[in-house]
Design an enzyme around this catalytic site. Structure first.
Site, short mmCIF file in Angstrom:
data_model
loop_
_atom_site.label_atom_id
_atom_site.label_comp_id
_atom_site.label_asym_id
_atom_site.label_seq_id
_atom_site.Cartn_x
_atom_site.Cartn_y
_atom_site.Cartn_z
N SER A 18 8.35 -10.11 -7.73
CA SER A 18 8.12 -11.55 -7.55
C SER A 18 8.46 -12.41 -8.75
O SER A 18 8.52 -13.63 -8.63
CB SER A 18 6.66 -11.80 -7.18
OG SER A 18 6.54 -11.79 -5.79
N LYS A 55 11.21 -14.77 -8.24
CA LYS A 55 11.00 -16.05 -7.55
C LYS A 55 11.17 -17.21 -8.54
O LYS A 55 11.56 -18.31 -8.17
CB LYS A 55 9.61 -16.09 -6.90
CG LYS A 55 9.48 -15.09 -5.73
CD LYS A 55 8.07 -15.02 -5.18
CE LYS A 55 8.00 -14.27 -3.87
NZ LYS A 55 7.49 -12.91 -3.90
N TYR A 94 17.14 -12.13 -1.01
CA TYR A 94 15.77 -12.16 -1.55
C TYR A 94 15.38 -10.79 -2.10
O TYR A 94 14.85 -10.66 -3.22
CB TYR A 94 14.81 -12.61 -0.44
CG TYR A 94 13.35 -12.36 -0.76
CD1 TYR A 94 12.57 -13.35 -1.36
CD2 TYR A 94 12.73 -11.14 -0.45
CE1 TYR A 94 11.23 -13.12 -1.65
CE2 TYR A 94 11.40 -10.90 -0.74
CZ TYR A 94 10.66 -11.89 -1.34
OH TYR A 94 9.33 -11.65 -1.63
N VAL A 132 4.88 -7.26 -8.21
CA VAL A 132 4.22 -6.00 -7.87
C VAL A 132 4.85 -4.78 -8.57
O VAL A 132 4.32 -3.69 -8.48
CB VAL A 132 4.14 -5.75 -6.33
CG1 VAL A 132 3.22 -6.74 -5.66
CG2 VAL A 132 5.52 -5.74 -5.70
N1 GLU Z 1 9.52 -7.63 -3.10
C1 GLU Z 1 8.11 -7.89 -2.97
C2 GLU Z 1 7.81 -8.43 -1.59
O1 GLU Z 1 8.57 -9.22 -1.08
C3 GLU Z 1 7.69 -8.85 -4.02
C4 GLU Z 1 6.21 -9.14 -3.98
C5 GLU Z 1 5.58 -9.30 -5.33
O2 GLU Z 1 6.09 -8.93 -6.36
O3 GLU Z 1 4.47 -9.83 -5.37
O4 GLU Z 1 6.83 -8.09 -1.00
#
Ligand code: GLU
Length: 343
Positions: free
Chosen positions: A79, A82, A203, A273
């Site tokens: 994440s 993002k 993504y 995560v």
């Molecule tokens: N690739 C993970 C998902 O889309 C990222 C989530 C995260 O890092 O919180 O669930």
């Protein structure tokens, strides 16, 4: 405490030896948290990572970078990517177009929640949760390729070694039913107007970029310096973009743990995560942390503890008050908050 003493304390981060001692002590304290957490398993490849890793890179705007522990171990950005998608979207699509698709409010829900999205006028709460980032990436999809995004990520993280971790990418693509559900729901509402599967790929590739705590500290350092590198003096994003990103990190960067984290640590931070934390102490320092055991909200358990320790000891809390040096007072406040179920 006299004004002079406060000023001295605030500039102590330029004293590399002093900061290093505090970081080393914070590592010891944070290490003890690891057994209380768990690595993410909903992406099968992440479940194979050794939980007993901890590394930090502390990169002040003035002074030397300090890197300790597993700071050069590669892990997937998840994440934290993002933040990069938001930066690029603000830069090339503009603020109005981004915030037409997503809000700028904390969600109070899990990072992969669909709960509120089906309401009539609902759009994703913010760009730092899965639904919001999927909406942002659909804005980017017609404008950039993954290779463009990778190139920018390498530059803004000052790390030419960043690459796609194909194994983690394949593992997530095979198990991303929730993100796929969110995407089709957003398509049905007209928020995603590009090909849903291509968007999921972009993504998920962004999430699967292999970084280190060092690369995150380099990005955080530029954000702390309003988008300009302290090394080459070049601008990597506009100052308004840096400001919006930092604000959202404070209010929404730690999912449904954002409010509590802001109270306890007070440094705008984004978690992933994979165990990464990108923390921006505005005008002072960029910090990258890696430790893959997570708490219930999906935030690095030892990483959060480490940031809390250094926020207190290096006075990095945005709302730093020298009186908080009185440990007893902090404990009282925390106890009160717990009694009122805030933490
Ligand atoms: N690739 C993970 C998902 O889309 C990222 C989530 C995260 O890092 O919180 O669930």
């Amino acid at each position: 405490m006299s004004d002079k003493k406060i000023v001295d304390k605030q500039y102590q981060i330029e004293d590399t030896e002093h900061s290093r001692q505090i970081l080393e002590k914070a590592m010891e304290v944070a290490m003890k948290e690891i057994p209380k957490g768990h690595v993410a398993t909903y992406i099968p490849e992440l479940g194979k990572v050794d939980p007993n890793q901890l590394g930090v890179c502390f990169y002040p705007l003035k002074g030397d970078k300090i890197c300790i522990g597993d700071y050069d171990v590669r892990f997937t950005m998840q994440s934290v990517s993002k933040v990069i998608m938001l930066i690029v979207a603000l830069e090339i699509c503009g603020l109005d177009n981004v915030f037409r698709k997503v809000g700028a409010e904390p969600s109070g829900e899990a990072f992969d929640s669909l709960v509120e999205l089906d309401k009539n006028d609902a759009k994703p709460y913010n760009p730092l949760i899965n639904s919001g980032a999927l909406a942002v990436s659909s804005l980017l999809l017609p404008e950039v390729s993954f290779q463009d995004m990778l190139r920018y990520t390498r530059r803004v993280c000052s790390d030419p070694e960043i690459d796609l971790n194909r194994t983690v990418y394949d593992s997530e693509m095979a198990t991303c039913s929730r993100n796929r559900s969110i995407s089709y729901l957003l398509e049905s509402k007209g928020i995603i107007a590009t090909d849903v599967e291509d968007n999921l790929k972009l993504y998920t590739k962004m999430c699967s970029m292999n970084v280190t705590a060092d690369s995150l500290a380099n990005l955080a350092n530029k954000l702390a310096n309003d988008g300009v590198s302290t090394v080459d003096g070049k601008r990597y994003m506009s100052s308004i973009t840096a400001r919006i990103v930092k604000t959202l990190l404070l209010t929404c960067g730690m999912y449904d743990g954002s409010g509590t984290f802001a109270i306890k640590v007070g440094i705008p931070t984004k978690s992933g995560v994979g165990g990464g934390l990108l923390a921006v102490s505005d005008k002072r320092a960029g910090i990258g942390v890696f430790s893959p055991a997570l708490d219930a909200q999906g935030n690095s358990i030892a990483g959060c503890k480490l940031l809390r320790e250094i926020a207190n000891k290096l006075c990095l809390n945005l709302f730093y008050d020298p009186e908080w040096d009185k440990k007893i007072e902090e404990e009282t406040v925390i106890t009160n908050l717990r009694e009122h179920s805030v933490m």
